[in-house]
Write a protein that holds these residues in place. Sequence first.
Motif, PDB file in Angstrom:
ATOM      1  N   GLU A 181       0.824  -1.220   0.000  1.00  0.00           N
ATOM      2  CA  GLU A 181       0.000   0.000   0.000  1.00  0.00           C
ATOM      3  C   GLU A 181       0.855   1.266   0.000  1.00  0.00           C
ATOM      4  N   LEU A 185       3.300   1.770  -1.802  1.00  0.00           N
ATOM      5  CA  LEU A 185       3.503   2.091  -3.215  1.00  0.00           C
ATOM      6  C   LEU A 185       2.195   2.465  -3.887  1.00  0.00           C
ATOM      7  N   GLN A 186       1.133   1.786  -3.480  1.00  0.00           N
ATOM      8  CA  GLN A 186      -0.156   2.047  -4.125  1.00  0.00           C
ATOM      9  C   GLN A 186      -0.638   3.473  -3.916  1.00  0.00           C
ATOM     10  N   VAL A 187      -0.373   4.032  -2.739  1.00  0.00           N
ATOM     11  CA  VAL A 187      -0.850   5.399  -2.492  1.00  0.00           C
ATOM     12  C   VAL A 187       0.099   6.442  -3.078  1.00  0.00           C
ATOM     13  N   ARG A 216      -5.321  -2.956 -13.437  1.00  0.00           N
ATOM     14  CA  ARG A 216      -6.654  -3.395 -13.009  1.00  0.00           C
ATOM     15  C   ARG A 216      -6.748  -3.531 -11.496  1.00  0.00           C
ATOM     16  N   ARG A 267      -6.462  -4.338  -5.268  1.00  0.00           N
ATOM     17  CA  ARG A 267      -7.585  -3.460  -4.922  1.00  0.00           C
ATOM     18  C   ARG A 267      -8.882  -4.246  -4.990  1.00  0.00           C
ATOM     19  N   SER A 268      -9.707  -4.110  -3.931  1.00  0.00           N
ATOM     20  CA  SER A 268     -10.983  -4.827  -3.969  1.00  0.00           C
ATOM     21  C   SER A 268     -12.051  -3.934  -4.583  1.00  0.00           C
TER      22      SER A 268
END
Lengths: 269, 304
Positions: A106, A108-110, A263, A268-269
């Motif tokens: 997360e 990295l995701q944010v 995707r 990510r849910s």
Amino acid sequence: MTASQLAENIGASRLRANYIGFQTIVIKEVVRVLRIWIQTLVPPAISMTLYFIIFGGLIGRRVGEMGGYSYMAYIAPGLIMMSVINNSYVNVVSSFFGSKFGHYIEELQVSPLPNYLIILGYMMGGVVRGILVAVLITIIALFFTRLHLVHPLITVSVVILTAVLFSLGGLINAIYAKKFDDVTIIPTFILTPLTYLGGVFYSIHLLPVFWQNVSRLDPILYMVSAFRYGILGVSDIGIGTAYAIILLFILGLFCISLWLLNRGVGLRS
Amino acid sequence: MQALSIHGLAKTYKNGVVALKGIDFDVAEGEFTALLGPNGAGKTTTIGIVTSLVNKTSGTVKVFDYDIDTHMDRAKSCIGLVPQEINFNQFEKPFDIVVNQAGFYGIPRKLAKQRAEKYLKQLSLWDKRDDISRNLSGGMKRRLMIARALVHEPRLLILDEPTAGVDIEIRRSMWDFLKKINKEGITIILTTHYLEEAENLCRRVAIIDHGEIIVQGRTRELLEKLRTETFVLNLRKPLAQLPPLDGYAVTQVDDTTLEVEVSKSQNINGLFELLSKDDVQVLSMRNKVNRLEELFVRLVEGKG
Ligand SMILES: Nc1ncnc2c1ncn2[C@@H]1O[C@H](COP(=O)(O)OP(=O)(O)OP(=O)(O)O)[C@@H](O)[C@H]1O
Ligand SMILES: [Mg+2]
């Protein structure tokens, strides 16, 4: 400052920021490999030493020549490749899955870092480990046999490309993995058999024609053969075909991982 | 300018759970806003969508006018996130965690280290910088995540239950810290179950329940909406029979405790007069619950 200059500036700083982000992942991944060297570098050294002693030394003496070389010299490139394949794959699959499992993916995701750089960053970790292991096993091999390095450029490029390919493979595995078991399934049930059947221990010309043709469906055969060609100058298949196949796989795997990350599959849910 | 602007945001998870039913939620730049709601209301889902950890089903989200669908990287650069669950590598050192996070945001290493020092010091974690993070206490882990969220100096800080499981003293120092950085210009959104926290800290609140925002506005104005308050009276002597107290809604909890509901228009002196007349002596009096909590319960119940 005009609008276009401003846009250019933002573009340039974005580029620089992206580079720093990519560099951060790479450093982090390389530090990880070195920090846990007992798990990352020692096991391949031990198992390959055993392979050299048992297959090369004890059994190889009875096998005699293969492809015009002593059996030890013939399998050395194969064993180096086997280690590269395994280690680059396992490095990325375990590191990326670990970051998913511990939720620190997360971080990295944010961040504004684009997905292609996240892929390349993790991939570089696998490539570095692959190369380190290749060097290590080569040094060990030199205790047992002489290696000539007929085509150095081919040798080095094939190792790097193979490490790239299997790092990407490991990443895709990690993206889909939901539990720790999912991390070991592919290496055990697909990677190892394909490596053993990919001409690590024998020349496929020893096989009946039918099985020779079946072996040609195994992509690892092309990498092992190309690498062996680089070191010994003998090969089971054409070197151009080998490069084409490796590059095609890399391109395919990279596109798949980019698509999966965009995707948000498994993330990510 | 709006720091955050959410319109018609809906989320249905793959398992069919409808977590958000098309919410509208705006936060002006410089605000300090609380997102309040019971467990499962949809707070973390909302935050997840804003910070691109969760895919939305429909609706739009803008962060400082950057639409997350078209300018994702710009939007991300503006936000610092302190998540509800711990999400750093517990085998790494706090210093490395903060420096690496700065790196992911494109901050050069040297500056990243300076910032890490600054924020770890501000959050009293500097002497823990080289410990293994796993060994930090729960409160320290939360503060580490605050330091990490600030290292790229975001304009909007989002905290998902930052004080859950944190003791009173540290909670208060966290409040002071958040107030300070809000004054310095950072817009803050936080979710919390501690209603005292929202009342103390936030100029605005939005109350969310079952994926819908029931009410949002200035904290003070929402409190005004409360027409009545409940007081608990402790009596000196046991009371056998409740005397008639005309005009006041009184219930006897036990023989020395009364609960009185007093509306804004009523005069509490009158109640004491009536009690004195019957020789009932009141030892002490307190508010039954936090007022915001009362409002909250009322709104949530009123709906369901
Ligand atoms: N990944 C997921 N998959 C399926 N359903 C989910 C997922 N995450 C959350 N939910 C469901 O969505 C709803 C909203 O959850 P959410 O985490 O947003 O609530 P919350 O307001 O943050 O609650 P809490 O105060 O307990 O943290 C809940 O019913 C929850 O069970
Ligand atoms: Mg939550």
